[in-house]
Design an enzyme around this catalytic site. Sequence first.
Site, PDB file in Angstrom:
ATOM      1  N   ASP A  36       0.835  -1.196   0.000  1.00 18.97           N
ATOM      2  CA  ASP A  36       0.000   0.000   0.000  1.00 18.97           C
ATOM      3  C   ASP A  36       0.874   1.251   0.000  1.00 18.97           C
ATOM      4  OD1 ASP A  36      -2.484   1.227  -0.125  1.00 18.97           O
ATOM      5  OD2 ASP A  36      -2.654   1.422   2.040  1.00 18.97           O
TER       6      ASP A  36
ATOM      7  N   HIS B 180      -3.980  14.014   0.668  1.00 21.30           N
ATOM      8  CA  HIS B 180      -4.269  13.156   1.822  1.00 21.30           C
ATOM      9  C   HIS B 180      -3.139  13.247   2.849  1.00 21.30           C
ATOM     10  CE1 HIS B 180      -5.426   9.677   4.214  1.00 21.30           C
ATOM     11  NE2 HIS B 180      -4.249   9.135   3.988  1.00 21.30           N
TER      12      HIS B 180
ATOM     13  N   ARG C 289       0.913  17.571  12.952  1.00 20.69           N
ATOM     14  CA  ARG C 289       1.961  18.597  12.876  1.00 20.69           C
ATOM     15  C   ARG C 289       1.406  19.781  12.094  1.00 20.69           C
ATOM     16  NH1 ARG C 289       3.830  13.786  11.342  1.00 20.69           N
ATOM     17  NH2 ARG C 289       3.533  14.391   9.177  1.00 20.69           N
TER      18      ARG C 289
ATOM     19  N   GLU D 151     -10.782   3.914   3.452  1.00 19.47           N
ATOM     20  CA  GLU D 151      -9.839   4.673   2.636  1.00 19.47           C
ATOM     21  C   GLU D 151     -10.163   4.423   1.171  1.00 19.47           C
ATOM     22  OE1 GLU D 151      -5.799   3.786   3.851  1.00 19.47           O
ATOM     23  OE2 GLU D 151      -5.921   5.254   5.476  1.00 19.47           O
TER      24      GLU D 151
ATOM     25  N   ARG E 227      -8.527   3.682  13.233  1.00 22.10           N
ATOM     26  CA  ARG E 227      -7.619   4.795  13.535  1.00 22.10           C
ATOM     27  C   ARG E 227      -7.106   4.779  14.972  1.00 22.10           C
ATOM     28  NH1 ARG E 227      -6.328   5.939   8.415  1.00 22.10           N
ATOM     29  NH2 ARG E 227      -8.125   6.613   7.193  1.00 22.10           N
TER      30      ARG E 227
ATOM     31  N   GLN F   7      -4.473   2.106  15.166  1.00 21.69           N
ATOM     32  CA  GLN F   7      -3.329   2.603  14.383  1.00 21.69           C
ATOM     33  C   GLN F   7      -2.490   3.601  15.184  1.00 21.69           C
ATOM     34  OE1 GLN F   7      -4.649   4.455  10.740  1.00 21.69           O
ATOM     35  NE2 GLN F   7      -2.605   4.558   9.852  1.00 21.69           N
TER      36      GLN F   7
ATOM     37  N   LYS G 216      -4.788  -2.191  10.032  1.00 20.34           N
ATOM     38  CA  LYS G 216      -4.983  -2.228   8.585  1.00 20.34           C
ATOM     39  C   LYS G 216      -5.271  -3.618   8.048  1.00 20.34           C
ATOM     40  CE  LYS G 216      -3.835   2.049   7.388  1.00 20.34           C
ATOM     41  NZ  LYS G 216      -4.650   2.880   6.490  1.00 20.34           N
TER      42      LYS G 216
ATOM     43  N   THR H 224      -9.224  -5.781   3.539  1.00 20.95           N
ATOM     44  CA  THR H 224      -9.047  -4.874   2.407  1.00 20.95           C
ATOM     45  C   THR H 224     -10.031  -5.322   1.351  1.00 20.95           C
ATOM     46  OG1 THR H 224      -6.676  -4.693   2.910  1.00 20.95           O
ATOM     47  CG2 THR H 224      -7.393  -3.960   0.726  1.00 20.95           C
TER      48      THR H 224
ATOM     49  N   THR I 240      -4.802   6.417   0.060  1.00 18.55           N
ATOM     50  CA  THR I 240      -6.039   7.191   0.052  1.00 18.55           C
ATOM     51  C   THR I 240      -5.946   8.333  -0.955  1.00 18.55           C
ATOM     52  OG1 THR I 240      -6.235   6.725   2.390  1.00 18.55           O
ATOM     53  CG2 THR I 240      -7.656   8.450   1.514  1.00 18.55           C
TER      54      THR I 240
HETATM   55 MN    MN Z   1      -4.204   2.832   2.663  1.00 23.11          MN
END
Ligand code: MN
Length: 443
Positions: A136, A143, A152, A213, A251, A254, A267, A271, A373
């Site tokens: 990926d 994105h 940030r 995504e 998320r 993650q 992840k 998929t 994404t």
């Molecule tokens: Mn992805």
Amino acid sequence: MTQLNETHDPTLTSWVADADASDFPIQNLPFGVFRREGSDEAFRCGVAIGDQILDLAALADLGTLSGLAATAADAGRDATLNRLMGLGAAAHSALRLALSRGLRAGAAEATTWRACLVPEEDAELALPARVGDFTDFYTSIHHATNIGRLFRPNNPLLPNYRWIPIGYHGRSSSVILSGAPVRRPVGQKRPPVNEDGSPARPGFSASARMDYELELGVYIGAGNALGEPVSLAQADDHVFGVSLLNDWSARDIQAWEYQPLGPFLAKNFATSVSPWIVTLEALAPFRTAWTRPEGEPEPLAYLDSERERAEGALDITLEVWLETTAMREAGTGPERLSVGSYKHAWWTLAQLVTHHTVNGCNLTPGDLLGTGTLSGPEAGSEGALIEITKGGKEPKTLSNGETRTFLDDGDVVILRGWCQAPGAQRIGLGEVHAMVTPARTLA
Ligand code: MN
């Protein structure tokens, strides 16, 4: 790169009823795997034309094709597209030309090929390829900037982004076909911060920040030998085609796990991919210039060419739709959350293949690359909920008054794609859809 040829002629029509105005007109001819639903037939490869599937095994049995086209159709007897993919671009192109000629309005083949058609509504579709490896990428700078800004605000993009097609090796065992439900994963969550600074224990529960995504999946055709890089000039010949890909993401899992080695259990639980692979040749009319805004650095030489700049990008319109349980019960149908185009990607398909192999890494037929994404530069083209809701801080209000920060159980996410250009027939990628189902019960 693939040149336009007679198979792209927008005036072509098919003797297959109602194919011309569908996602799958005669100019498209995407590949998939199927059998008759409820049968114990072997899965085999087919080509979508309108709402019908042309059975490649049955076509091979007719014995009317010759040369490379016959070789390719014969490979279509397999239960996956891998062997056909591995034959390479010349064989794929020969089969496409033969199919285009045989499916055209007025073609003599209509009398015999009609028996090779199976209505898609009577078919059970399967994963189009046995995916050996899944990689990926992260090719949308919009994105990457939107995500980076959450962490940030003053320095959203890391310094490598503009130079390297960023990627990681994913998991192929959990690549699933459109329609298969996706169970909400459970996992570790970032520990709360204790006031006295003592170490807290991480949480362990169902993901509360389940996201989609919007991506394209890129299937590799002919592979390359270990140690032998694929140059940018050769790269397109190693791409079989593209499909829609939803790279589901938890998320909260993650956020706690991803440093220092990157994505893992957030992840690899699922998929989802669409069933039909649109070949790179079918996408030729939708090529467009690959450009960088003024002032951005030129890529290193191995990722740059005049041809790539002239037509390395693809203008594929991509949409995300959401159908909640309430929408389903009210019968209102899904609501569109975003629309954008793949043409804004920072890196092209060919650059992904070339970068992936520049160190000698070997790709094999049926390998799957995710683009990452795909978000566009404009508002309304964000390819994930984490961007739409600014990391969950700004809930999205739906037209029926419901709100979402991330996905609820019962939500169906639908990704759609299509291409349109002056002088070309519109073609579609179809869709990938799946429902989020409740997490397993924790003791
Ligand atoms: Mn992805």
